[in-house]
Each structure stands twice: as C-alpha cells, then as structure tokens.
Motif scaffolding. Structure first.
Motif, PDB file in Angstrom:
ATOM      1  N   HIS A  14       0.831  -1.207   0.000  1.00 22.02           N
ATOM      2  CA  HIS A  14       0.000   0.000   0.000  1.00 22.02           C
ATOM      3  C   HIS A  14       0.865   1.256   0.000  1.00 22.02           C
ATOM      4  CE1 HIS A  14      -3.383  -2.590   1.941  1.00 22.02           C
ATOM      5  NE2 HIS A  14      -3.222  -2.845   0.659  1.00 22.02           N
ATOM      6  N   LYS A  15       1.976   1.228   0.739  1.00 23.49           N
ATOM      7  CA  LYS A  15       2.895   2.381   0.730  1.00 23.49           C
ATOM      8  C   LYS A  15       3.488   2.585  -0.659  1.00 23.49           C
ATOM      9  CE  LYS A  15       4.444   2.154   5.527  1.00 23.49           C
ATOM     10  NZ  LYS A  15       5.571   1.830   6.418  1.00 23.49           N
ATOM     11  N   LYS A  16       3.922   1.490  -1.283  1.00 22.26           N
ATOM     12  CA  LYS A  16       4.516   1.580  -2.624  1.00 22.26           C
ATOM     13  C   LYS A  16       3.507   2.084  -3.652  1.00 22.26           C
ATOM     14  CE  LYS A  16       7.937  -2.041  -1.888  1.00 22.26           C
ATOM     15  NZ  LYS A  16       8.330  -3.418  -2.199  1.00 22.26           N
ATOM     16  N   MET A  17       2.234   1.742  -3.439  1.00 18.92           N
ATOM     17  CA  MET A  17       1.188   2.188  -4.354  1.00 18.92           C
ATOM     18  C   MET A  17       0.845   3.668  -4.135  1.00 18.92           C
ATOM     19  SD  MET A  17      -1.417  -1.058  -4.053  1.00 18.92           S
ATOM     20  CE  MET A  17      -2.800  -0.125  -4.644  1.00 18.92           C
ATOM     21  N   GLY A  18       1.296   4.212  -3.014  1.00 18.26           N
ATOM     22  CA  GLY A  18       0.999   5.608  -2.708  1.00 18.26           C
ATOM     23  C   GLY A  18      -0.363   5.793  -2.067  1.00 18.26           C
ATOM     24  N   LEU A  19      -0.927   4.719  -1.484  1.00 23.12           N
ATOM     25  CA  LEU A  19      -2.212   4.890  -0.797  1.00 23.12           C
ATOM     26  C   LEU A  19      -2.026   5.834   0.365  1.00 23.12           C
ATOM     27  CD1 LEU A  19      -3.713   1.277  -0.738  1.00 23.12           C
ATOM     28  CD2 LEU A  19      -4.169   3.128  -2.341  1.00 23.12           C
ATOM     29  N   ARG A  20      -2.977   6.712   0.526  1.00 21.80           N
ATOM     30  CA  ARG A  20      -2.863   7.749   1.543  1.00 21.80           C
ATOM     31  C   ARG A  20      -3.679   7.419   2.776  1.00 21.80           C
ATOM     32  NH1 ARG A  20      -4.772  12.642  -1.885  1.00 21.80           N
ATOM     33  NH2 ARG A  20      -6.138  11.027  -2.659  1.00 21.80           N
ATOM     34  N   SER A  21      -3.315   8.031   3.875  1.00 27.38           N
ATOM     35  CA  SER A  21      -4.061   7.916   5.128  1.00 27.38           C
ATOM     36  C   SER A  21      -4.627   9.273   5.484  1.00 27.38           C
ATOM     37  CB  SER A  21      -3.143   7.447   6.259  1.00 27.38           C
ATOM     38  OG  SER A  21      -2.652   6.158   5.993  1.00 27.38           O
TER      39      SER A  21
END
Length: 171
Positions: A160-167
């Motif tokens: 998810h981090k590599k995909m750039g998913l945001r929080s």
C-alpha cells in the motif's frame, strides 16, 4: 541522392512509424481488455470472502481448529460437515494462488487485498495440509502455499505504501 530514392525512404519511415504506433495501441487495447475480463473474477472473490459461512469457517480455523483436531489426521481426517467447510476456505485460497501463479491476476492485487488473512489461515492449515500431502503423495494446495509465501514476503501495508495509498491524518 536520387529524389525517388528519398521519397521511398521517407515513405518507408512513415510506414514504420505507423506500424509501431499500431502495435503499441494494439498492445494497450489487449491489456485493457485483459483487465476488464478480470474484474468479474476479482469481484466474485470479494463476494465469496464476505459470505457469512466463509467468514465463520475462517474464524474457526484461526481460533479453534488446531485445538479441536489433530493435524496428524490431515484435512481428510476432519469429520464432516466441518471438513467440507474447511476445504471451501482452503480451496478459495488455492484458487486465488492459481490465478496468481498462472499470471491471470496480478499478485499485488491479491496480496494487497487478501494477504494478511492468507498468511494467518495458511499458518493454521499448514500442518493439516502437509500431513494431507503425505497421505495423498501429492503437493496438495501448492498454490495456496505459494500465495501465502508471497504475502508473507510482501506485507500488504508495504504494498500500500509503494502504491501511494494515503491515510487521513485528521482521523
């Protein structure tokens, strides 16, 4: 240089450029069609994964299976109807693993969605599956194991981090 030779070379160059563009567009169209064909498979997997009986069996596997049953029996030694319910969960993950192994689905989609649970369910079923392999003399549930290994090596949170998913920092 002869003018007719120059015209022929320019025509050839234009033809090669048109061919390259056509090949590129055909590749993109084939990729888009492949992705569109996979959407029903992905949604059916989501639907199955959320079915109450599937969820209940998965919870049982994670909480009670190894307490209530001896792995030395293998999967085939678990009494019915529980055996069929557990098989349904194991086969679900094995089938997802097949789609990944044969590159019908991108492993990142599967691991990013089902990875955490895949690893947990595999950890509980592993001794039963390994014993079942001894009983059958086959590599039973090999694609489930491969999927669990991929998920363990590539935690969904990292994907998810590599995909750039945001929080949402405000929550």
């Amino acid at each position: 240089m002869d003018p007719s030779l120059a015209i022929n070379l320019v025509s050839l160059l234009i033809s090669l450029i048109a061919l390259a563009i056509s090949a590129y567009l055909a590749h993109r169209q084939a990729s888009a069609a492949h992705g569109a064909n996979l959407i029903p498979v992905i949604f059916n997997s989501f639907r199955e994964w959320r079915q109450p009986d599937f969820v209940q069996t998965q919870k049982y596997i994670l909480a009670s299976l190894s307490i209530d049953h001896d792995a030395e029996m293998g999967l085939s030694g678990i009494p019915e109807p529980l055996q069929s319910q557990i098989d349904k969960v194991a086969i679900f993950y094995d089938d997802l693993g097949k789609l990944v192994a044969y590159r019908a689905l991108d492993w990142k989609i599967v691991v990013g969605t089902f990875g955490v649970t895949t690893v947990k369910v595999w950890a509980e079923l592993r001794p039963f599956i390994y014993r079942e392999r001894e009983i059958r003399g086959t590599r039973h549930m090999a694609c489930f194991e491969d999927l669990a290994c991929r998920a363990k090596d590539n935690p969904p949170v990292e994907l998810h981090k590599k995909m750039g998913l945001r929080s949402d920092p405000g929550s």
